[in-house]
Write an enzyme that holds these catalytic residues in place. Structure first.
Site, short mmCIF file in Angstrom:
data_model
loop_
_atom_site.label_atom_id
_atom_site.label_comp_id
_atom_site.label_asym_id
_atom_site.label_seq_id
_atom_site.Cartn_x
_atom_site.Cartn_y
_atom_site.Cartn_z
N GLU A 213 -0.14 -0.66 5.90
CA GLU A 213 0.95 -0.10 6.70
C GLU A 213 0.80 1.41 6.79
OE1 GLU A 213 4.86 1.29 8.07
OE2 GLU A 213 3.88 1.84 6.22
N ASP B 115 0.84 -1.20 0.00
CA ASP B 115 0.00 0.00 0.00
C ASP B 115 0.88 1.25 0.00
OD1 ASP B 115 0.72 -0.61 2.72
OD2 ASP B 115 -0.82 0.76 3.44
ZN LIG Z 1 6.84 2.12 4.18
#
Ligand SMILES: [Zn+2]
Length: 391
Positions: free
Chosen positions: A142, A77
């Site tokens: 994340e 991501d």
């Molecule tokens: Zn990163």
């Protein structure tokens, strides 16, 4: 010789997947098509939690014999692009210009995933399956709330009976050039609020009131001036910063009842939440002149303890790979913010090494194509140390 795709091929394909958190964007599906044909068992669990979007993740494992289990961890991501018109090249085009690969996520951290993938494919093409296991632990959460990502994926893998020997996180750890630094730990982060309660009253009659603002000013001065420590061999000195003092008093003729101050501490492994709490409370209480005042401390629950990886084998052999490929001896660093390594360290020794992070999250995020090749060579060299080829 090998026909495996290069790190640049893989990085471009990944960048072309618009995987802004929580969108999968095709990035995990692409890794699946890359890893499945060479023997990886690929799982793509979707995790949910009320109040946050569902997020897809990937766990891929190649297992052969009884050797160690090396896991590479990262995220596909990316953060949003900002105004796309401000980009020199479209953020999801994956175009190369003057030796630079442009695009959102090139540095943070699709380039790192591409380099490790290319290194593994090269190893398999040249030496066959290693004695042991290689896994990819890739999250899609994340950069977002991080609730449906690494923490749950690690637990999911543990529930399946997976045991990891060592982990590499491919976040961009080099400040300026390849070979600058390997991260071998991280500082901890803790936030809290101090509240001083006095007695409200009229400013013209201060003897009838107890002003918490005066006391809070002393507390902030005393704690800000205190030295937490002088640093250690591997860590910078710990630091506490007050980030806000709040009274919320709109009136000019009123002594308020309450004052609060908020702080954040970035601390090394000499400290934990209990020690920091004791330190703050002792200093705060020293400023309380009488029982007319009360002081309390509220800590925000933290999952970011300080940690230091103590596996010399992992650190030394990775450092040797960096030195062999770049000619430079990497610093063993623990600075910067927190990362997913703080969760992985509960399962196995973990180090972090990736690309140059200078442009991450910026408009025109980019990496040098040469750096991508260097990183692939480092990962490949490390793989041949970790899993010595047969014959
Ligand atoms: Zn990163």
């Amino acid at each position: 010789m090998t026909n495996a795709p290069s790190a640049l091929d893989i990085a471009r394909k990944l960048v072309q997947c618009p995987s802004v958190t929580p969108e999968e964007g095709g990035a995990l599906a692409y890794l699946d098509t890359l890893l499945s044909p060479v023997g990886f068992q690929v799982h793509r669990p979707v995790f949910s939690e009320s109040g946050t979007p569902d997020v897809e993740n990937l766990f891929a494992k190649l297992s052969h014999g009884k050797g160690p289990h090396l896991v590479f961890a990262g995220h596909t991501d990316v953060v949003p692009t900002g105004d796309e018109d401000l980009w020199t090249l479209p953020p999801f085009s994956g175009e190369v210009k003057e030796g630079m690969l442009y695009g959102r996520g090139t540095a943070d951290m699709k380039g790192g995933i591409a380099a490790f993938s290319a290194a593994v494919l090269q190893y398999l093409a040249e030496h066959g399956e290693p004695e042991g296991s290689i896994s990819f632990l890739i999250t899609g959460d994340e950069e977002g709330p991080a609730t449906n990502g690494t923490v749950k994926l690690l637990q999911w893998a543990a529930d399946k009976g997976e045991h990891f020997s060592d982990a590499i996180v491919g976040e961009p750890t080099n400040p300026d050039a390849m070979g600058d630094a390997i991260k071998i730990g991280r500082r901890g982060s803790l936030s809290g609020t101090i509240t001083v309660t006095g007695h409200q009253g009229h400013v013209a009659y201060p003897h009838l009131a107890h002003n918490p603002v005066t006391i809070m000013a002393q507390i902030v001065s005393k704690i800000s001036a205190a030295v937490l420590d002088h640093g250690t061999d591997h860590f910078q000195p710990s630091n506490l910063e007050f980030i806000s003092i709040d009274v919320g008093n709109e009136a000019w003729n009123l002594i308020p009842k309450k004052a609060t101050a908020r702080f954040n501490v970035r601390h090394n492994d000499l400290w934990d939440a209990q020690k920091l709490s004791d330190f703050v409370m002792k200093n705060a209480k020293d400023c309380i002149p009488s029982s007319d005042f009360d002081v309390t401390l509220g800590l925000i629950p933290s999952n970011a303890d300080a940690f230091l990886t103590r596996s010399d084998t992992l650190i030394q052999s990775f450092s040797e790979s960096v030195k062999k490929i770049t000619g430079r001896t990497p610093e063993h660093s623990t600075d910067g913010g927190t990362s997913d390594a703080r969760f992985i360290k509960n399962y196995c020794p973990v180090i972090e090494f990736g690309l140059v992070g200078k442009t991450m999250h910026m408009i025109d995020e980019h990496i040098a194509v040469d750096d991508l090749k260097t990183l692939t060579d480092i990962y490949y060299d490390f793989l041949t140390r970790y899993f010595p080829p047969k014959g």
